[in-house]
Design a protein around this motif. Sequence first.
Motif, PDB file in Angstrom:
ATOM      1  N   LEU A  20       0.826  -1.198   0.000  1.00  0.00           N
ATOM      2  CA  LEU A  20       0.000   0.000   0.000  1.00  0.00           C
ATOM      3  C   LEU A  20       0.863   1.252   0.000  1.00  0.00           C
ATOM      4  N   ASN A  21       0.439   2.220  -0.804  1.00  0.00           N
ATOM      5  CA  ASN A  21       1.096   3.523  -0.807  1.00  0.00           C
ATOM      6  C   ASN A  21       0.017   4.594  -0.882  1.00  0.00           C
ATOM      7  N   ALA A  22       0.066   5.526   0.057  1.00  0.00           N
ATOM      8  CA  ALA A  22      -0.905   6.611   0.057  1.00  0.00           C
ATOM      9  C   ALA A  22      -0.179   7.923  -0.171  1.00  0.00           C
ATOM     10  N   SER A  23      -0.774   8.781  -0.982  1.00  0.00           N
ATOM     11  CA  SER A  23      -0.207  10.097  -1.242  1.00  0.00           C
ATOM     12  C   SER A  23      -1.183  11.163  -0.797  1.00  0.00           C
ATOM     13  N   LEU A  24      -0.633  12.353  -0.563  1.00  0.00           N
ATOM     14  CA  LEU A  24      -1.466  13.487  -0.145  1.00  0.00           C
ATOM     15  C   LEU A  24      -1.003  14.738  -0.874  1.00  0.00           C
ATOM     16  N   ASP A  25      -1.941  15.425  -1.509  1.00  0.00           N
ATOM     17  CA  ASP A  25      -1.683  16.712  -2.127  1.00  0.00           C
ATOM     18  C   ASP A  25      -2.696  17.694  -1.547  1.00  0.00           C
ATOM     19  N   LYS A  26      -2.276  18.409  -0.519  1.00  0.00           N
ATOM     20  CA  LYS A  26      -3.201  19.319   0.163  1.00  0.00           C
ATOM     21  C   LYS A  26      -3.682  20.436  -0.739  1.00  0.00           C
ATOM     22  N   SER A  27      -2.794  20.935  -1.576  1.00  0.00           N
ATOM     23  CA  SER A  27      -3.150  22.096  -2.400  1.00  0.00           C
ATOM     24  C   SER A  27      -4.285  21.781  -3.363  1.00  0.00           C
ATOM     25  N   SER A  28      -4.321  20.546  -3.856  1.00  0.00           N
ATOM     26  CA  SER A  28      -5.396  20.159  -4.769  1.00  0.00           C
ATOM     27  C   SER A  28      -6.528  19.429  -4.045  1.00  0.00           C
ATOM     28  N   GLY A  29      -6.368  19.194  -2.753  1.00  0.00           N
ATOM     29  CA  GLY A  29      -7.416  18.530  -1.979  1.00  0.00           C
ATOM     30  C   GLY A  29      -7.603  17.074  -2.363  1.00  0.00           C
ATOM     31  N   ARG A  30      -6.490  16.370  -2.594  1.00  0.00           N
ATOM     32  CA  ARG A  30      -6.598  14.991  -3.046  1.00  0.00           C
ATOM     33  C   ARG A  30      -5.655  14.057  -2.298  1.00  0.00           C
TER      34      ARG A  30
END
Lengths: 111, 113
Positions: free
Chosen positions: A62-72
């Motif tokens: 499992l790999n989770a990513s976070l892009d706060k600026s795009s809300g994703r």
Amino acid sequence: KQEVTQIPAALSVPEGENLVLNCSFTDSAIYNLQWFRQDPGKGLTSLLLIQSSQREQTSGRLNASLDKSSGRSTLYIAASQPGDSATYLCAAEDSNYQLIWGAGTKLIIKP
Amino acid sequence: EPEVTQTPSHQVTQMGQEVILRCVPISNHLYFYWYRQILGQKVEFLVSFYNNEISEKSEIFDDQFSVERPDGSNFTLKIRSTKLEDSAMYFCASEYSRTNEQFFGPGTRLTVL
């Protein structure tokens, strides 16, 4: 008011495929984002937690990513197995320290 | 590995009765939470608890709900005068410190008849 959306609502793939589950949130002011697994009629198993200052977290396949600026946020599952079949939920911890939840993606891995 | 436990796993009650749902958080955790999930709907935050008092509560958490930590281990959710719409899965969670990983119990399924 923070809203969390998950697409697709359901996904069915053959065993062995890599797949991506999506989570979006409307307010980028979050402390963290957490991914959970829920089996039918069962509890919530935490999979990965990404703090707001982090870009990604990995645990096994499992790999989770976070892009706060795009809300994703995305959850990537490599080499899927029938045992991965479950509903996957994402939840964003908002500025009031409340976890705001998506409706989940129901994943079916076909043998 | 430490885990959050909840009892009972399933509770059936008559409308208007009081119920108490019990949780034992992980022993060194300081923040405690209750969530609920109505069948087929999203998980919803109810209340958070720290240092023997409520920290935050949602609009759902009205006067019919109360929480307490009666001793050093248990964390309880009381629902006074239950309604049909209180039927749901109730999850307890605990957290060592703010904005860290919340660990969830297996849930209590409450059925109000």
